[in-house]
Write a protein that holds these residues in place. Structure first.
Motif, PDB file in Angstrom:
ATOM      1  N   ASP A 265       0.849  -1.188   0.000  1.00  0.00           N
ATOM      2  CA  ASP A 265       0.000   0.000   0.000  1.00  0.00           C
ATOM      3  C   ASP A 265       0.888   1.242   0.000  1.00  0.00           C
ATOM      4  OD1 ASP A 265      -1.784   2.152   0.775  1.00  0.00           O
ATOM      5  OD2 ASP A 265      -3.183   0.601   1.440  1.00  0.00           O
ATOM      6  N   ARG A 266       0.546   2.191  -0.890  1.00  0.00           N
ATOM      7  CA  ARG A 266       1.358   3.404  -1.010  1.00  0.00           C
ATOM      8  C   ARG A 266       1.412   4.179   0.304  1.00  0.00           C
ATOM      9  NH1 ARG A 266      -0.056   7.404  -5.848  1.00  0.00           N
ATOM     10  NH2 ARG A 266       0.589   5.509  -6.960  1.00  0.00           N
ATOM     11  N   ARG A 267       0.359   4.069   1.111  1.00  0.00           N
ATOM     12  CA  ARG A 267       0.311   4.818   2.368  1.00  0.00           C
ATOM     13  C   ARG A 267       1.313   4.294   3.391  1.00  0.00           C
ATOM     14  NH1 ARG A 267      -5.943   4.224   3.538  1.00  0.00           N
ATOM     15  NH2 ARG A 267      -5.433   2.191   2.614  1.00  0.00           N
ATOM     16  N   ASP A 268       1.823   3.081   3.170  1.00  0.00           N
ATOM     17  CA  ASP A 268       2.864   2.564   4.062  1.00  0.00           C
ATOM     18  C   ASP A 268       4.115   3.437   3.986  1.00  0.00           C
ATOM     19  OD1 ASP A 268       3.956   0.067   5.669  1.00  0.00           O
ATOM     20  OD2 ASP A 268       5.457   0.547   4.159  1.00  0.00           O
ATOM     21  N   SER A 269       4.469   3.871   2.779  1.00  0.00           N
ATOM     22  CA  SER A 269       5.634   4.753   2.625  1.00  0.00           C
ATOM     23  C   SER A 269       5.337   6.145   3.175  1.00  0.00           C
ATOM     24  CB  SER A 269       6.045   4.831   1.152  1.00  0.00           C
ATOM     25  OG  SER A 269       4.983   5.351   0.369  1.00  0.00           O
TER      26      SER A 269
END
Length: 432
Positions: free
Chosen positions: A125-129
Motif C-alpha cells: 500500500d502506497r500509504r505505508d511509505s
C-alpha cells in the motif's frame, strides 16, 4: 594629498566591507546548507528506523511547547486581537488558551494521519511509505497546524476544549487497559520460563509492590487527614484504596479464579499512586490537603503525569500489533510477528519489488488515534480539566481533577476485577 588619502582610505574601507559582506554571505549560505542537510539527514535517519520514534519525538516536543507557552505565552496572546476579544479575560484564561491551541494543532496532525491510514494492511500500500517516510514534509505540516491553531476564533477553541474532556477520558480508559495488558503479559512471560528463580522473582516483586502500596496509603493518611479537621472524604478515598488492594489479592488467589499475585500487586500500587495524584489535586486552602499544593508539588505532579502519558503512548505503540493485547485491531498480525521499537527498520521502503505482500506489523490508524487522544489528555492535564484555573502557578488543580483521578482509580479496579471474574462467570466465552 590629504583628500586623496581620505578617498583612498574610504575606498579601501568599502572594499573591506564588501569583502566582509561576501564572506559573511558565504558563511550564512554554508550554515543554511548545513542546517538543511542536517534536517534532511535527520529525516532520513527517522525514516530508516522505526517511524514510531519520530512520532513520539513530535509528541514530546508538543508537550514541551505547551508547557512553555502556558508559563510565558499569556502576554503574547493578549496582543492578538482575535484572541483578546474581551477585557475580562484573566491571565489564567490566556494560559489555557495557549495549551488548548497547541493541543488542537497536535490533534489535527495525528487525527488526519489516523484517517489517511485507515485500511492499510500490507506494505505494498502506497500509504505505508507515507507513514514511514516524508518526514521533512510532515514536520512542516505539523508546525503549520500548530501555528494555524493560534489564528482560530475563540468559539472553535471553546468547542474543542469541551470535546477534549471526553477524548481525554477515553485516553485514560485506554491507559488503564494498557496497564492491565502489561501486567498480564509480564506475569505470563515469567511463568512461561517455568524455572524456580523466576517464580521467586514473581513473589519478590509482588511483595515489594504490595508493601509499597500500603506504605503509600499510610503516608497519605498522614498527609491528607490532619488532626483537628473533618476529612471524611479523604479518609473514604484512602480506605477504598486499601480495601481494593486487599480484594485484588483475595480474588486473584482464589482457587476458582485463574489469577496471579503479580498483576494484583502492580494494580494495587498503581491505584495508590492515582489516589495520591487525586488528593494532591485538591485546591490550595482546603484544610485537608496537607501538602498545601505548593508549586513544587504541582510541578512534580505535572512531570509524573506527562511521563505516564508518554510511557502509555509508547507502550500502546509497541503493543498495537499484538493479537493478545486488549487493544489489538482485527487486522493486526500475531504478537510474535511484531518488532521492537528501537530495532524495527522501515518495512515499506525497498520492499515494493517483492511479489508477495507482507502485512504491516501494527495498525497505523490505531497508532495515530492513540496520539490524537493523548494530545487531548495532555491539554486537560495542563488546564486542570476546566476552562478556568484557580491559580496561574499551579497545574492540574481543582475538584474536577480530583474526581477524574479517583474515577480513574475505581475504573482500573473494576476492569481488573472483571478480567479475573469474567472467565469464571462465562467459561464458554473467549476473553483473551
Amino acid at each position: 594629498m590629504y583628500k586623496n588619502s581620505i578617498a583612498f582610505n574610504c575606498g579601501r574601507r568599502e572594499k573591506v566591507v564588501s569583502v566582509s559582506i561576501i564572506i559573511m554571505s558565504c558563511c550564512l549560505s554554508c550554515c543554511a546548507s548545513l542546517t538543511c542537510g542536517l534536517c534532511t539527514s535527520a529525516a532520513s535517519c527517522i525514516s530508516q528506523k522505526s517511524a514510531r520514534i519520530g512520532y513520539c519525538v513530535l509528541f514530546g516536543v508538543s508537550l514541551i511547547v505547551s508547557w512553555i507557552l502556558r508559563e510565558v505565552g499569556a502576554p503574547l496572546l493578549e496582543k492578538l486581537p482575535w484572541i483578546n476579544s474581551s477585557d475580562t479575560h484573566t491571565k489564567e484564561w490566556y494560559q489555557i488558551q495557549a495549551v488548548l491551541r497547541v493541543s488542537l494543532g497536535n490533534f489535527l496532525f495525528f487525527g488526519i494521519l489516523a484517517l489517511i491510514m485507515i485500511g492499510v494492511k500490507d506494505q505494498n500500500d502506497r500509504r505505508d511509505s507515507w507513514h514511514h517516510g516524508g518526514w521533512t514534509a510532515k514536520i512542516v505540516i505539523w508546525i503549520l497546524l500548530l501555528v494555524l491553531s493560534f489564528f482560530l476564533p475563540d468559539v472553535v477553541i471553546l468547542v474543542y476544549g469541551f470535546i477534549s474532556k471526553f477524548g481525554a477520558g477515553l485516553f485514560l480508559l485506554i491507559q488503564v487497559i494498557i496497564l492491565l495488558d502489561f501486567t498480564h503479559s509480564w506475569n505470563d512471560a515469567w511463568v512461561e520460563k517455568d524455572e524456580q528463580k523466576w517464580y521467586i522473582a514473581l513473589l519478590a516483586v509482588s511483595v515489594v509492590c504490595y508493601i509499597g502500596a500500603f506504605t503509600v496509603s499510610g503516608i497519605l493518611f498522614i498527609w491528607f487527614n490532619p488532626s483537628g479537621y473533618d476529612c471524611g472524604l479523604n479518609v473514604f478515598f484512602l480506605a477504598m484504596t486499601m480495601i481494593l488492594a486487599f480484594s485484588f489479592a483475595v480474588i486473584a488467589l482464589h482457587p476458582k479464579v485463574n489469577g496471579s499475585l503479580l498483576p494484583a500487586s502492580v494494580i494495587s500500587l498503581y491505584c495508590a499512586y492515582v489516589c495520591y495524584t487525586g488528593l494532591s489535586s485538591e485546591p490550595r486552602g482546603y484544610e485537608c490537603n496537607g501538602l498545601n499544593r505548593s508549586r513544587a508539588v504541582s510541578t512534580s505532579t505535572l512531570i509524573l503525569g506527562m511521563l505516564t502519558t508518554v510511557l502509555s503512548v509508547l507502550y500502546s505503540a509497541l503493543r498495537a500489533g499484538s493479537s493478545t493485547t486488549f487493544l489489538s485491531p482485527p487486522s493486526s498480525p500475531r504478537a510474535g510477528e511484531s518488532k521492537p521499537l528501537i530495532e524495527e527498520v522501515e518495512e515499506g521502503k525497498g520492499k515494493k519489488e517483492e511479489k508477495e505482500a507482507r502485512p504491516v506489523s501494527y495498525s497505523y490508524s490505531f497508532f495515530h488515534l492513540i496520539f490524537a487522544l493523548a494530545s487531548m489528555y495532555s491539554a486537560m492535564l495542563l488546564s486542570g480539566w476546566t476552562s478556568t484555573s484557580e491559580s496561574s502557578d499551579l497545574v492540574d488543580v481543582g475538584w474536577t481533577s480530583v474526581w477524574v483521578r479517583i474515577g480513574t482509580e475505581w475504573v482500573t479496579a473494576g476492569l481488573y476485577i472483571w478480567t479475573l471474574l469474567a472467565p469464571f462467570l462465562f467459561p464458554d466465552r473467549q476473553f483473551f
